[in-house]
Design a protein around this motif. Structure first.
Motif, mmCIF file in Angstrom:
data_model
loop_
_atom_site.group_PDB
_atom_site.id
_atom_site.type_symbol
_atom_site.label_atom_id
_atom_site.label_comp_id
_atom_site.label_asym_id
_atom_site.label_seq_id
_atom_site.Cartn_x
_atom_site.Cartn_y
_atom_site.Cartn_z
ATOM 1 N N THR A 1 48.339 49.107 44.875
ATOM 2 C CA THR A 1 47.563 49.225 46.111
ATOM 3 C C THR A 1 48.433 48.985 47.347
ATOM 4 N N THR A 2 49.029 47.794 47.423
ATOM 5 C CA THR A 2 49.818 47.462 48.611
ATOM 6 C C THR A 2 51.047 48.364 48.694
ATOM 7 N N ALA A 3 51.629 48.676 47.527
ATOM 8 C CA ALA A 3 52.805 49.561 47.532
ATOM 9 C C ALA A 3 52.431 50.931 48.103
ATOM 10 N N PHE B 1 38.557 47.682 51.535
ATOM 11 C CA PHE B 1 38.683 46.547 50.614
ATOM 12 C C PHE B 1 37.353 46.283 49.900
ATOM 13 N N GLY B 2 36.469 47.281 49.856
ATOM 14 C CA GLY B 2 35.159 47.089 49.237
ATOM 15 C C GLY B 2 34.289 46.232 50.145
ATOM 16 N N GLY B 3 33.381 45.440 49.565
ATOM 17 C CA GLY B 3 32.502 44.609 50.377
ATOM 18 C C GLY B 3 31.592 43.773 49.497
ATOM 19 N N GLY C 1 38.321 40.974 33.378
ATOM 20 C CA GLY C 1 38.926 40.208 34.475
ATOM 21 C C GLY C 1 38.070 40.287 35.722
ATOM 22 N N LEU C 2 38.543 39.632 36.787
ATOM 23 C CA LEU C 2 37.731 39.505 37.997
ATOM 24 C C LEU C 2 37.276 40.864 38.550
ATOM 25 N N ALA C 3 38.145 41.867 38.496
ATOM 26 C CA ALA C 3 37.794 43.152 39.121
ATOM 27 C C ALA C 3 36.852 43.983 38.257
ATOM 28 N N SER D 1 54.122 34.783 43.815
ATOM 29 C CA SER D 1 53.445 33.926 44.793
ATOM 30 C C SER D 1 52.060 33.533 44.292
ATOM 31 N N VAL D 2 51.134 34.469 44.246
ATOM 32 C CA VAL D 2 49.753 34.107 43.904
ATOM 33 C C VAL D 2 49.651 33.634 42.458
ATOM 34 N N PHE D 3 50.189 34.445 41.557
ATOM 35 C CA PHE D 3 49.968 34.134 40.155
ATOM 36 C C PHE D 3 50.867 32.993 39.673
ATOM 37 N N PHE E 1 45.776 38.727 51.947
ATOM 38 C CA PHE E 1 47.117 38.604 51.367
ATOM 39 C C PHE E 1 47.866 39.922 51.515
ATOM 40 N N SER E 2 47.186 41.029 51.175
ATOM 41 C CA SER E 2 47.912 42.305 51.194
ATOM 42 C C SER E 2 48.206 42.762 52.619
ATOM 43 N N MET E 3 47.344 42.385 53.588
ATOM 44 C CA MET E 3 47.654 42.734 54.975
ATOM 45 C C MET E 3 48.920 41.982 55.408
ATOM 46 N N VAL F 1 46.499 40.865 33.837
ATOM 47 C CA VAL F 1 46.517 42.333 33.958
ATOM 48 C C VAL F 1 45.816 42.739 35.258
ATOM 49 N N THR F 2 44.719 42.050 35.568
ATOM 50 C CA THR F 2 43.963 42.376 36.786
ATOM 51 C C THR F 2 44.814 42.175 38.030
ATOM 52 N N MET F 3 45.467 41.019 38.120
ATOM 53 C CA MET F 3 46.276 40.732 39.321
ATOM 54 C C MET F 3 47.418 41.724 39.451
ATOM 55 N N TYR F 4 48.043 42.019 38.310
ATOM 56 C CA TYR F 4 49.167 42.958 38.354
ATOM 57 C C TYR F 4 48.684 44.328 38.822
ATOM 58 N N LEU G 1 34.889 54.828 35.627
ATOM 59 C CA LEU G 1 36.109 54.172 36.097
ATOM 60 C C LEU G 1 36.258 52.784 35.469
ATOM 61 N N PHE G 2 35.185 51.990 35.563
ATOM 62 C CA PHE G 2 35.308 50.621 35.063
ATOM 63 C C PHE G 2 35.306 50.568 33.540
ATOM 64 N N GLU G 3 34.640 51.532 32.897
ATOM 65 C CA GLU G 3 34.718 51.558 31.429
ATOM 66 C C GLU G 3 36.178 51.728 30.997
ATOM 67 N N PRO H 1 43.327 55.331 51.725
ATOM 68 C CA PRO H 1 42.931 54.057 51.107
ATOM 69 C C PRO H 1 43.270 54.049 49.620
ATOM 70 N N PRO H 2 44.016 53.035 49.167
ATOM 71 C CA PRO H 2 44.461 53.052 47.766
ATOM 72 C C PRO H 2 43.307 53.187 46.772
ATOM 73 N N GLY H 3 42.242 52.425 46.957
ATOM 74 C CA GLY H 3 41.063 52.610 46.087
ATOM 75 C C GLY H 3 40.189 53.650 46.764
HETATM 76 C C1 HEM Z 1 46.242 47.350 50.429
HETATM 77 C C2 HEM Z 1 45.989 46.656 49.363
HETATM 78 C C3 HEM Z 1 44.676 46.575 48.633
HETATM 79 C C4 HEM Z 1 43.574 47.384 48.697
HETATM 80 C C5 HEM Z 1 43.351 48.602 49.570
HETATM 81 C C6 HEM Z 1 42.593 46.840 47.784
HETATM 82 C C7 HEM Z 1 41.328 47.379 47.582
HETATM 83 C C8 HEM Z 1 40.359 46.792 46.815
HETATM 84 C C9 HEM Z 1 39.011 47.287 46.679
HETATM 85 C C10 HEM Z 1 38.442 48.535 47.346
HETATM 86 C C11 HEM Z 1 38.340 46.442 45.868
HETATM 87 C C12 HEM Z 1 36.876 46.547 45.461
HETATM 88 C C13 HEM Z 1 36.727 47.434 44.251
HETATM 89 C C14 HEM Z 1 35.274 47.786 43.983
HETATM 90 O O1 HEM Z 1 34.422 47.687 44.864
HETATM 91 O O2 HEM Z 1 34.997 48.234 42.856
HETATM 92 C C15 HEM Z 1 39.276 45.424 45.443
HETATM 93 C C16 HEM Z 1 38.975 44.387 44.587
HETATM 94 C C17 HEM Z 1 39.914 43.498 44.134
HETATM 95 N N1 HEM Z 1 41.224 43.375 44.539
HETATM 96 FE FE1 HEM Z 1 42.126 44.481 45.938
HETATM 97 N N2 HEM Z 1 43.124 45.742 47.178
HETATM 98 C C18 HEM Z 1 44.387 45.531 47.680
HETATM 99 C C19 HEM Z 1 45.250 44.515 47.348
HETATM 100 C C20 HEM Z 1 44.989 43.535 46.452
HETATM 101 C C21 HEM Z 1 45.886 42.458 46.119
HETATM 102 C C22 HEM Z 1 47.246 42.216 46.764
HETATM 103 C C23 HEM Z 1 45.277 41.729 45.141
HETATM 104 C C24 HEM Z 1 45.763 40.497 44.426
HETATM 105 C C25 HEM Z 1 46.663 39.688 44.887
HETATM 106 C C26 HEM Z 1 44.002 42.350 44.866
HETATM 107 C C27 HEM Z 1 43.104 41.905 43.938
HETATM 108 C C28 HEM Z 1 41.807 42.364 43.829
HETATM 109 C C29 HEM Z 1 40.836 41.803 42.901
HETATM 110 C C30 HEM Z 1 41.087 40.684 41.903
HETATM 111 C C31 HEM Z 1 39.641 42.507 43.103
HETATM 112 C C32 HEM Z 1 38.305 42.255 42.434
HETATM 113 C C33 HEM Z 1 37.515 41.267 43.302
HETATM 114 C C34 HEM Z 1 36.161 40.881 42.747
HETATM 115 O O3 HEM Z 1 35.481 41.708 42.118
HETATM 116 O O4 HEM Z 1 35.781 39.712 42.977
HETATM 117 N N3 HEM Z 1 43.858 43.426 45.683
HETATM 118 N N4 HEM Z 1 40.496 45.662 46.042
#
Ligand code: HEM
Length: 458
Positions: free
Chosen positions: A268-270, A391-393, A88-90, A154-156, A403-405, A259-262, A77-79, A326-328
């Motif tokens: 996800t939120t959509a 939202f991971g952990g 990027g951050l994710a 907003s954020v970006f 933010f997304s909540m 690209v990451t933020m977009y 997935l990440f590759e 769950p989106p992810g």
């Molecule tokens: C309902 C909405 C969302 C869900 C369910 C969600 C879910 C997740 C999950 C599961 C991860 C962890 C991925 C992993 O463990 O590999 C993650 C990471 C991340 N998400 Fe979200 N996300 C949501 C909305 C957002 C929004 C609105 C943003 C930005 C404004 C965002 C930005 C990020 C970023 C940058 C990471 C990487 C964080 C890091 O590694 O430090 N996400 N998200």
């Protein structure tokens, strides 16, 4: 590590020669995932020839998430995500992550939320105000363009020209449609220039090009502060490396973050919003309570920051939609060294996956898990406020979770405050292959002015 006390994780039954579990995974990935916990807390599946250890237990999932340097971002997935999102951050490895997260965290500080909420209210007003009584639209598409607009403005801290917006959305559709196929294809086949592969690779390139234009323009204009003060983009541009006093991020790294933020903040939120609308439209009791709350709190207007504490049932509906879809839903990791997970030995280089979907459907955590029941999230007692792992952990927990909540609740409440939303087709149009995020796809609806708001406006 004492290898005498550890064993090898069991393999899920039904693997076929060469293709492994791929047919079952592709045919019905969610149903397939739900079968796995019966075989053990960690279960090996074969995606073609690739073995993937799927974590089926909440405590072991937590263990994987908190040990982010052992279970680092990696795996198929990440590759693939790195092809578009770079480092990027994710997608960056743990070694690079703390530096990036420190740079970006201030943009997600609670103190900024009232300002973000103000922008969200404005953006919703603009879009929703342009609709008319009797209009038919596809909320699947509209939601995504709204969430993209919201996260970027907003954020970006940047706005997309409508033409770039449309092109990015189209390219993202192509990426989403081709992502799973491209991820699961063995490496040599990924290079074969079939029309699908060419479309996918071109879309990846164009997404990066659009974001390069966007950040270059912003740098050229040099307006470090947006109307609401420092934004993520302005902070990232202004950040300096403490040792050399040079910019902390190169232009390429800025593009990675855009690209990451977009991508992380849009689909996800959509998706969660679309599922909330869909599920409430198909559950009349929930719909009645939801529109009742929205009408009494908002009286026909768009939600604001101050309304959030009163939109409790709306939050429950959004949260339950997140749990069910769950989106992810399937996220991979790779072990950086020989390690153990529960009773099992995992050599360095093992590919793992954790699945918020699988965990959110464990009957011991969520009885009758396939039932849509927003009352699971009523505010009684000390229940968690969001489903475990959606939202991971650990250090890699979603930076946009709160933010997304906020955004999701404001969008859901506002859409239903302004309009009666009637689904035109209750059948699901599932994509042929599972996609990167769970999204109900098309959501064609008719909008009508709600008679209820006229009588309940303050
Ligand atoms: C309902 C909405 C969302 C869900 C369910 C969600 C879910 C997740 C999950 C599961 C991860 C962890 C991925 C992993 O463990 O590999 C993650 C990471 C991340 N998400 Fe979200 N996300 C949501 C909305 C957002 C929004 C609105 C943003 C930005 C404004 C965002 C930005 C990020 C970023 C940058 C990471 C990487 C964080 C890091 O590694 O430090 N996400 N998200």
């Amino acid at each position: 590590m004492d290898m005498n006390n550890v064993s090898t994780a069991p393999r899920a039954p039904g693997a076929r020669p060469l293709v492994g579990h791929l047919p079952a995974f592709l045919r019905s990935p969610l149903a397939f995932l739900r079968t796995l916990p019966a075989h053990g807390p960690v279960v090996e599946i074969r995606l073609g020839r690739m073995p993937v250890m799927v974590v089926c237990d909440p405590e072991l999932t937590r263990s994987v998430l908190v040990q982010d340097r052992v279970f680092d971002k990696g795996g198929p997935l990440f590759e693939r995500l790195r092809e578009a999102g770079g480092q990027g951050l994710a997608t960056c490895p743990a070694a690079e992550h703390r530096r990036q997260r420190r740079l970006m965290q201030p943009a997600f500080h609670q103190a900024r939320f009232p300002d973000y909420a103000r922008i969200i209210t404005q953006r919703i007003d603009t879009v929703v105000g342009g609709w008319h009584d009797g209009q038919v639209l596809d909320l699947g598409i509209t939601s995504r363009s709204l969430t993209a607009d919201i996260v970027l403005s907003s954020v970006f801290g940047t706005r997309l020209e409508p033409a770039i917006h449309a092109r990015l959305a189209a390219d993202f559709d192509t990426l989403m449609a081709g992502f799973t196929r491209h991820t699961l294809l063995p490496k040599p086949l990924r290079k074969v220039p079939t029309p699908g592969t060419v479309r996918y690779l071109r879309a990846t390139e164009r997404v990066r090009r659009s974001m390069t234009q966007l950040t270059a323009e912003r740098r050229r204009r040099g307006d470090a502060e947006g109307p609401e003060g420092a934004t993520l983009l302005s902070m990232l541009m202004a950040a300096r490396d403490p040792d050399s006093d040079t910019p902390a991020l190169t232009d390429d790294e800025l593009v990675d973050q855009a690209v990451t933020m977009y991508s992380a903040g849009t689909e996800t939120t959509a998706g969660a919003l679309n599922w909330s609308l869909r599920l409430s439209a198909t559950h009349p009791d929930v719909h009645r309570r939801l529109t009742g709350e929205v009408t009494s709190v908002l009286g026909g207007r768009t939600a604001r920051w101050e309304d959030l504490p009163h939109l409790t049932y709306t939050r429950q509906v959004f949260t339950e939609a997140l749990r069910m879809h769950p989106p992810g839903w399937f996220l991979t990791r790779r072990t950086e060294k020989d390690t153990e997970l529960g009773p099992y030995a995992l050599p360095r280089g093992t590919t793992l996956a954790y699945s918020p979907y699988l965990i959110s459907h464990l009957p011991e955590l969520y009885p009758d898990p396939l039932r849509f029941d927003p009352d699971r999230w009523d505010a009684q007692g000390s229940k968690p406020r969001v489903p475990f792992a959606v939202f991971g952990g650990g250090a890699r927990k979603c930076i946009g979770d709160e933010f997304s909540m906020m955004e999701g609740v404001m969008l859901l409440a506002s859409l239903l405050s302004h309009w009666d939303v009637t689904l035109l087709d209750t059948r699901l149009t599932q994509p042929r292959l599972p996609q990167l995020t769970l999204n109900p796809g098309r959501l064609r609806v008719t909008l009508t002015s709600p008679a209820r708001s006229a009588t309940s406006s303050p």
